[in-house]
Motif scaffolding. Sequence first.
Motif, PDB file in Angstrom:
ATOM      1  N   THR A 104       0.828  -1.212   0.000  1.00 45.93           N
ATOM      2  CA  THR A 104       0.000   0.000   0.000  1.00 45.93           C
ATOM      3  C   THR A 104       0.859   1.259   0.000  1.00 45.93           C
ATOM      4  N   LEU A 105       2.040   1.193   0.608  1.00 44.64           N
ATOM      5  CA  LEU A 105       2.914   2.372   0.606  1.00 44.64           C
ATOM      6  C   LEU A 105       3.427   2.670  -0.797  1.00 44.64           C
ATOM      7  N   GLU A 106       3.765   1.622  -1.542  1.00 45.32           N
ATOM      8  CA  GLU A 106       4.220   1.820  -2.920  1.00 45.32           C
ATOM      9  C   GLU A 106       3.098   2.326  -3.822  1.00 45.32           C
ATOM     10  N   GLY A 107       1.868   1.917  -3.517  1.00 41.57           N
ATOM     11  CA  GLY A 107       0.744   2.269  -4.371  1.00 41.57           C
ATOM     12  C   GLY A 107       0.555   1.332  -5.536  1.00 41.57           C
ATOM     13  N   GLU A 108       1.426   0.346  -5.665  1.00 41.30           N
ATOM     14  CA  GLU A 108       1.348  -0.651  -6.731  1.00 41.30           C
ATOM     15  C   GLU A 108       2.218  -1.839  -6.339  1.00 41.30           C
ATOM     16  N   ILE A 109       1.949  -2.978  -6.947  1.00 39.37           N
ATOM     17  CA  ILE A 109       2.765  -4.160  -6.681  1.00 39.37           C
ATOM     18  C   ILE A 109       4.009  -4.107  -7.564  1.00 39.37           C
ATOM     19  N   PRO A 110       5.190  -4.160  -6.990  1.00 37.01           N
ATOM     20  CA  PRO A 110       6.425  -4.052  -7.784  1.00 37.01           C
ATOM     21  C   PRO A 110       6.547  -5.186  -8.799  1.00 37.01           C
ATOM     22  N   LEU A 111       7.187  -4.874  -9.901  1.00 40.66           N
ATOM     23  CA  LEU A 111       7.386  -5.869 -10.951  1.00 40.66           C
ATOM     24  C   LEU A 111       8.626  -6.724 -10.705  1.00 40.66           C
ATOM     25  N   GLN A 112       9.590  -6.180  -9.965  1.00 32.44           N
ATOM     26  CA  GLN A 112      10.823  -6.920  -9.729  1.00 32.44           C
ATOM     27  C   GLN A 112      11.490  -6.430  -8.455  1.00 32.44           C
ATOM     28  N   SER A 113      12.359  -7.280  -7.911  1.00 29.55           N
ATOM     29  CA  SER A 113      13.138  -6.900  -6.739  1.00 29.55           C
ATOM     30  C   SER A 113      14.330  -6.061  -7.172  1.00 29.55           C
ATOM     31  N   ASP A 114      14.676  -5.072  -6.348  1.00 32.46           N
ATOM     32  CA  ASP A 114      15.840  -4.243  -6.619  1.00 32.46           C
ATOM     33  C   ASP A 114      16.891  -4.394  -5.526  1.00 32.46           C
ATOM     34  N   GLY A 115      16.778  -5.441  -4.727  1.00 33.09           N
ATOM     35  CA  GLY A 115      17.756  -5.679  -3.683  1.00 33.09           C
ATOM     36  C   GLY A 115      19.093  -6.113  -4.244  1.00 33.09           C
ATOM     37  N   LEU A 116      20.130  -5.932  -3.448  1.00 30.47           N
ATOM     38  CA  LEU A 116      21.480  -6.292  -3.883  1.00 30.47           C
ATOM     39  C   LEU A 116      21.566  -7.774  -4.215  1.00 30.47           C
ATOM     40  N   ILE A 117      20.916  -8.592  -3.399  1.00 30.22           N
ATOM     41  CA  ILE A 117      20.806 -10.017  -3.679  1.00 30.22           C
ATOM     42  C   ILE A 117      19.364 -10.442  -3.440  1.00 30.22           C
ATOM     43  N   LEU A 118      18.969 -11.549  -4.027  1.00 27.52           N
ATOM     44  CA  LEU A 118      17.626 -12.069  -3.816  1.00 27.52           C
ATOM     45  C   LEU A 118      17.614 -12.890  -2.525  1.00 27.52           C
ATOM     46  N   GLU A 119      16.698 -12.551  -1.644  1.00 25.73           N
ATOM     47  CA  GLU A 119      16.585 -13.251  -0.364  1.00 25.73           C
ATOM     48  C   GLU A 119      15.276 -14.034  -0.330  1.00 25.73           C
ATOM     49  N   ARG A 120      15.364 -15.285   0.084  1.00 26.29           N
ATOM     50  CA  ARG A 120      14.174 -16.131   0.121  1.00 26.29           C
ATOM     51  C   ARG A 120      13.437 -16.012   1.450  1.00 26.29           C
ATOM     52  N   ILE A 121      14.202 -15.895   2.542  1.00 21.45           N
ATOM     53  CA  ILE A 121      13.580 -15.948   3.872  1.00 21.45           C
ATOM     54  C   ILE A 121      13.808 -14.656   4.658  1.00 21.45           C
ATOM     55  N   PHE A 122      15.038 -14.204   4.768  1.00 25.34           N
ATOM     56  CA  PHE A 122      15.340 -13.053   5.610  1.00 25.34           C
ATOM     57  C   PHE A 122      15.372 -11.764   4.783  1.00 25.34           C
ATOM     58  N   SER A 123      15.469 -10.632   5.469  1.00 26.69           N
ATOM     59  CA  SER A 123      15.266  -9.341   4.795  1.00 26.69           C
ATOM     60  C   SER A 123      16.316  -8.334   5.224  1.00 26.69           C
ATOM     61  N   ILE A 124      17.522  -8.524   4.732  1.00 21.19           N
ATOM     62  CA  ILE A 124      18.604  -7.569   4.955  1.00 21.19           C
ATOM     63  C   ILE A 124      18.716  -6.624   3.760  1.00 21.19           C
ATOM     64  N   PHE A 125      18.481  -7.150   2.569  1.00 19.98           N
ATOM     65  CA  PHE A 125      18.618  -6.365   1.340  1.00 19.98           C
ATOM     66  C   PHE A 125      17.294  -6.220   0.587  1.00 19.98           C
ATOM     67  N   ARG A 126      16.187  -6.576   1.200  1.00 19.87           N
ATOM     68  CA  ARG A 126      14.900  -6.661   0.491  1.00 19.87           C
ATOM     69  C   ARG A 126      14.389  -5.265   0.119  1.00 19.87           C
ATOM     70  N   LYS A 127      14.524  -4.915  -1.141  1.00 20.56           N
ATOM     71  CA  LYS A 127      14.224  -3.555  -1.595  1.00 20.56           C
ATOM     72  C   LYS A 127      13.473  -3.584  -2.921  1.00 20.56           C
ATOM     73  N   TYR A 128      12.506  -2.657  -3.046  1.00 17.41           N
ATOM     74  CA  TYR A 128      11.830  -2.391  -4.311  1.00 17.41           C
ATOM     75  C   TYR A 128      11.945  -0.891  -4.578  1.00 17.41           C
ATOM     76  N   LYS A 129      12.258  -0.540  -5.785  1.00 22.94           N
ATOM     77  CA  LYS A 129      12.376   0.883  -6.137  1.00 22.94           C
ATOM     78  C   LYS A 129      11.260   1.263  -7.096  1.00 22.94           C
ATOM     79  N   SER A 196      21.907  -1.975   2.255  1.00 19.22           N
ATOM     80  CA  SER A 196      20.942  -2.558   3.177  1.00 19.22           C
ATOM     81  C   SER A 196      20.243  -1.445   3.943  1.00 19.22           C
ATOM     82  N   TRP A 197      19.022  -1.728   4.382  1.00 21.37           N
ATOM     83  CA  TRP A 197      18.312  -0.759   5.219  1.00 21.37           C
ATOM     84  C   TRP A 197      19.035  -0.537   6.537  1.00 21.37           C
ATOM     85  N   LEU A 198      19.859  -1.487   6.951  1.00 21.11           N
ATOM     86  CA  LEU A 198      20.598  -1.344   8.204  1.00 21.11           C
ATOM     87  C   LEU A 198      21.619  -0.209   8.132  1.00 21.11           C
ATOM     88  N   ASP A 199      22.155   0.045   6.946  1.00 18.86           N
ATOM     89  CA  ASP A 199      23.108   1.150   6.786  1.00 18.86           C
ATOM     90  C   ASP A 199      22.492   2.473   7.228  1.00 18.86           C
TER      91      ASP A 199
END
Length: 291
Positions: A104-129, A196-199
């Motif tokens: 809902t924050l994006e306003g649309e469902i992203p078409l692809q991940s923009d994270g540095l790496i693809l993560e299956r379970i955890f979310s250190i790099f989980r990003k959509y632009k 990463s969002w941690l940065d």
Amino acid sequence: MKNPILLIGNDINNMSKGQSWRDLLNDIVTFCLPDGCIQLDERKPFPLLYEEIFLTAIRQAHIREVELKSFIAKKTLKIEQNDIHAAIRNLAPAHILTTNYEFTLEGEIPLQSDGLILERIFSIFRKYKIGNTNYWHIHGDCLNPLSINLGFEHYGGQLQQMRNYVVSGTTYTSPQAPRKSLVQRISQHLPVTEDSWLDLFFTRDIHIFGLSLDFVETDLWWLLTYRARQKFQKNTIPVSNALYYYIPSELAPGAKFKLEMLVANDVKVIEITATDKRTYYEEVLRKISKL
């Protein structure tokens, strides 16, 4: 403030039509245990309640966790946008961090991940632009049901990955992932490239709202305390950014114990008086835009 950085929780969704968090809990129990053998009790911390529901379901129905999380993903994807979501986007944030699973924050469902790496379970790099805003789903997202962070086991694994990234260094096989920890990179004056969002927690001002920050959020409380230790202990990395936590004034007395802990952890608490939830969030966004 131009292009602010925001950390947003689920409360903004409470203004939208559709099911509440309580409704979702009831649906989870019904999906896993139609006989209703689990009693919902506010005294049960949710990550442990989730484990109770899932482990009971395993013994009784042999349910797989991917089935349960896929069910939850479908339910949360039905949450509708409201005008506060649009107002947040109108601030043109550089980064939005969220514990929410839906888009809902994006306003649309992203078409692809923009994270540095693809993560299956955890979310250190989980990003959509989308546009010029980076959206970080720090507790997983609906497109990847196994990433949805709900249970005690998942919280423990997420915290382990977070601590590796920040303190001891990562073990990812991808050559793109940084090997040295964030603390090492900062102390050695190496570039911090916001992979990463941690940065962001150690380098940029962050405005936190719509997030209760209950103590069950062990990953975020660890991050706050570790950052504060780095700032105030000797022989640690420099930390000069600011964290702001917004809360309605009428809720502050009942949350005094939590606010005291936030202040101890170098978080600036901002109380806002408003007549209703919509007015409150409009005032939060106005204050951020004026900084």
